[in-house]
Design a protein around this motif. Structure first.
Motif, PDB file in Angstrom:
ATOM      1  N   PHE A  39      67.781 -39.901 -68.960  1.00  9.46           N
ATOM      2  CA  PHE A  39      66.446 -39.324 -68.847  1.00  9.46           C
ATOM      3  C   PHE A  39      65.902 -38.990 -70.231  1.00  9.46           C
ATOM      4  O   PHE A  39      66.661 -38.745 -71.172  1.00  9.46           O
ATOM      5  N   GLY A  40      64.574 -38.974 -70.346  1.00 13.24           N
ATOM      6  CA  GLY A  40      63.947 -38.726 -71.629  1.00 13.24           C
ATOM      7  C   GLY A  40      63.160 -37.432 -71.656  1.00 13.24           C
ATOM      8  O   GLY A  40      63.034 -36.720 -70.654  1.00 13.24           O
ATOM      9  N   LEU A  41      62.605 -37.136 -72.812  1.00 11.38           N
ATOM     10  CA  LEU A  41      61.838 -35.907 -72.993  1.00 11.38           C
ATOM     11  C   LEU A  41      60.620 -35.860 -72.077  1.00 11.38           C
ATOM     12  O   LEU A  41      60.249 -34.791 -71.565  1.00 11.38           O
ATOM     13  N   ALA A  42      59.981 -36.994 -71.851  1.00  2.06           N
ATOM     14  CA  ALA A  42      58.805 -37.012 -70.978  1.00  2.06           C
ATOM     15  C   ALA A  42      59.183 -36.738 -69.525  1.00  2.06           C
ATOM     16  O   ALA A  42      58.386 -36.156 -68.773  1.00  2.06           O
ATOM     17  N   ASP A  43      60.374 -37.155 -69.107  1.00  3.43           N
ATOM     18  CA  ASP A  43      60.848 -36.853 -67.753  1.00  3.43           C
ATOM     19  C   ASP A  43      61.013 -35.346 -67.571  1.00  3.43           C
ATOM     20  O   ASP A  43      60.731 -34.795 -66.496  1.00  3.43           O
ATOM     21  N   ILE A  44      61.499 -34.680 -68.608  1.00  6.02           N
ATOM     22  CA  ILE A  44      61.708 -33.234 -68.539  1.00  6.02           C
ATOM     23  C   ILE A  44      60.370 -32.504 -68.547  1.00  6.02           C
ATOM     24  O   ILE A  44      60.159 -31.534 -67.810  1.00  6.02           O
ATOM     25  N   ALA A  45      59.436 -32.986 -69.360  1.00  3.09           N
ATOM     26  CA  ALA A  45      58.118 -32.364 -69.424  1.00  3.09           C
ATOM     27  C   ALA A  45      57.338 -32.537 -68.125  1.00  3.09           C
ATOM     28  O   ALA A  45      56.556 -31.664 -67.734  1.00  3.09           O
ATOM     29  N   ASN A  46      57.566 -33.659 -67.424  1.00  2.00           N
ATOM     30  CA  ASN A  46      56.824 -33.951 -66.199  1.00  2.00           C
ATOM     31  C   ASN A  46      57.755 -34.590 -65.173  1.00  2.00           C
ATOM     32  O   ASN A  46      57.747 -35.807 -64.985  1.00  2.00           O
ATOM     33  N   PRO A  47      58.581 -33.792 -64.489  1.00  2.00           N
ATOM     34  CA  PRO A  47      59.541 -34.360 -63.523  1.00  2.00           C
ATOM     35  C   PRO A  47      58.886 -35.160 -62.409  1.00  2.00           C
ATOM     36  O   PRO A  47      59.520 -36.051 -61.828  1.00  2.00           O
ATOM     37  N   ALA A  48      57.619 -34.894 -62.117  1.00  2.00           N
ATOM     38  CA  ALA A  48      56.950 -35.614 -61.027  1.00  2.00           C
ATOM     39  C   ALA A  48      56.892 -37.105 -61.292  1.00  2.00           C
ATOM     40  O   ALA A  48      56.793 -37.900 -60.359  1.00  2.00           O
ATOM     41  N   ARG A  49      56.960 -37.515 -62.557  1.00  2.00           N
ATOM     42  CA  ARG A  49      56.873 -38.945 -62.857  1.00  2.00           C
ATOM     43  C   ARG A  49      58.119 -39.690 -62.397  1.00  2.00           C
ATOM     44  O   ARG A  49      58.123 -40.919 -62.357  1.00  2.00           O
ATOM     45  N   LEU A  50      59.177 -38.960 -62.033  1.00  2.00           N
ATOM     46  CA  LEU A  50      60.382 -39.589 -61.514  1.00  2.00           C
ATOM     47  C   LEU A  50      60.250 -39.973 -60.046  1.00  2.00           C
ATOM     48  O   LEU A  50      61.095 -40.697 -59.515  1.00  2.00           O
ATOM     49  N   GLY A  51      59.214 -39.467 -59.386  1.00  2.00           N
ATOM     50  CA  GLY A  51      58.996 -39.833 -58.000  1.00  2.00           C
ATOM     51  C   GLY A  51      59.912 -39.102 -57.042  1.00  2.00           C
ATOM     52  O   GLY A  51      60.685 -38.207 -57.423  1.00  2.00           O
TER      53      GLY A  51
END
Length: 255
Positions: A39-51
């Motif tokens: 996982f990357g920094l953007a996943d942590i900033a916006n978990p919703a993008r993981l679906g």
């Protein structure tokens, strides 16, 4: 060549703890090479993008676990990572791509087609295109190569080879490191029991079947990887087994 074993994403699948096993390779001529990114920094900033899958795998999403932060903790800059080799494009393997925007991203041509160029309806639902919306430089490799221990391997960097193992996804591949001394099998299997015959948790077996692109190919890969394990010439491990990760990690693994 020096290999670091990193956990770039602690998971809890229906109560079963898992890891995201990533390799960081120090090479003599090609800078740093990552095998998968977790996982990357953007996943942590916006978990919703993981679906919706995040509710099943329940990632911890800890910033210190990201490859970007662990590379920095080892004294390197993100720009030192010149290559990323992907086993496949699933969200827990490709989330950190945007943290290394200058790196060339190596993968099989079949995986690039299934995730990026011409995904089926099933694949559009599976993959999270936001993770590569920054437009990484993809280097797509064909599935042919040289025979290697019952598999086909294509050397893409000195000492690093793609070993196509479609089944989990359309273009899934393992990655052989140090001329096959290590084989990162990605999600070609999920538990060490596939190799040694010990019992696998039912949660892991259920998930493995549920996400398989081609279950028959997955079973064939299991049999061939178990045979390779029995040969003892390669250390075969998957992306998510915490016991395999603990055995291989803890300090840099010099080749």
């Amino acid at each position: 060549m020096r290999v670091h074993h990193l956990n770039c994403g602690s998971l809890r699948l229906l109560g079963t703890p898992l890891v995201c096993h990533v390799l960081l390779i120090e090479t003599d001529a090609d800078g740093l090479v990552l095998v998968d990114t977790g996982f990357g920094l953007a996943d942590i900033a916006n978990p919703a993008r993981l679906g919706p899958a995040r509710w099943l795998i329940r990632p911890a999403l800890v910033e210190a676990e990201t490859a970007r932060r662990q590379v920095g903790a080892l004294g390197f800059a993100a720009s030192d990572v010149r290559h990323v080799v992907l086993t496949h494009f699933d969200l827990d393997h490709a989330g950190g791509l945007a943290d290394f925007p200058e790196a060339a991203v190596h993968l099989t041509a079949a995986e690039a087609r299934g995730a990026v160029h011409a995904p089926s309806l099933q694949e559009r639902q599976r993959y999270r295109s936001a993770q590569w919306a920054h437009g990484p430089r993809l280097v797509e490799h064909p599935a042919d190569g040289e025979p290697w221990n019952g598999f086909t391997a294509r050397e893409i960097l000195p000492g690093v080879a793609l070993v196509p193992l479609p089944g989990h996804t359309r273009g899934h591949a393992a990655v052989a490191v140090d001329n096959g001394r290590l084989l990162h099998a990605g999600d070609a299997f999920f538990h060490r029991g596939t190799l040694d015959g010990s019992a696998s948790p039912w949660q892991v077996r259920l998930n493995e079947r549920g996400v398989a692109f081609d279950a028959a190919l997955v079973r064939d890969n299991h049999a061939r990887l178990a045979e390779l394990h029995q040969l003892g010439t390669s250390s075969v491990f998957c992306a998510h087994d915490p016991v395999q990760f603990a055995r291989l990690s803890g300090s840099a693994d010099p080749a």
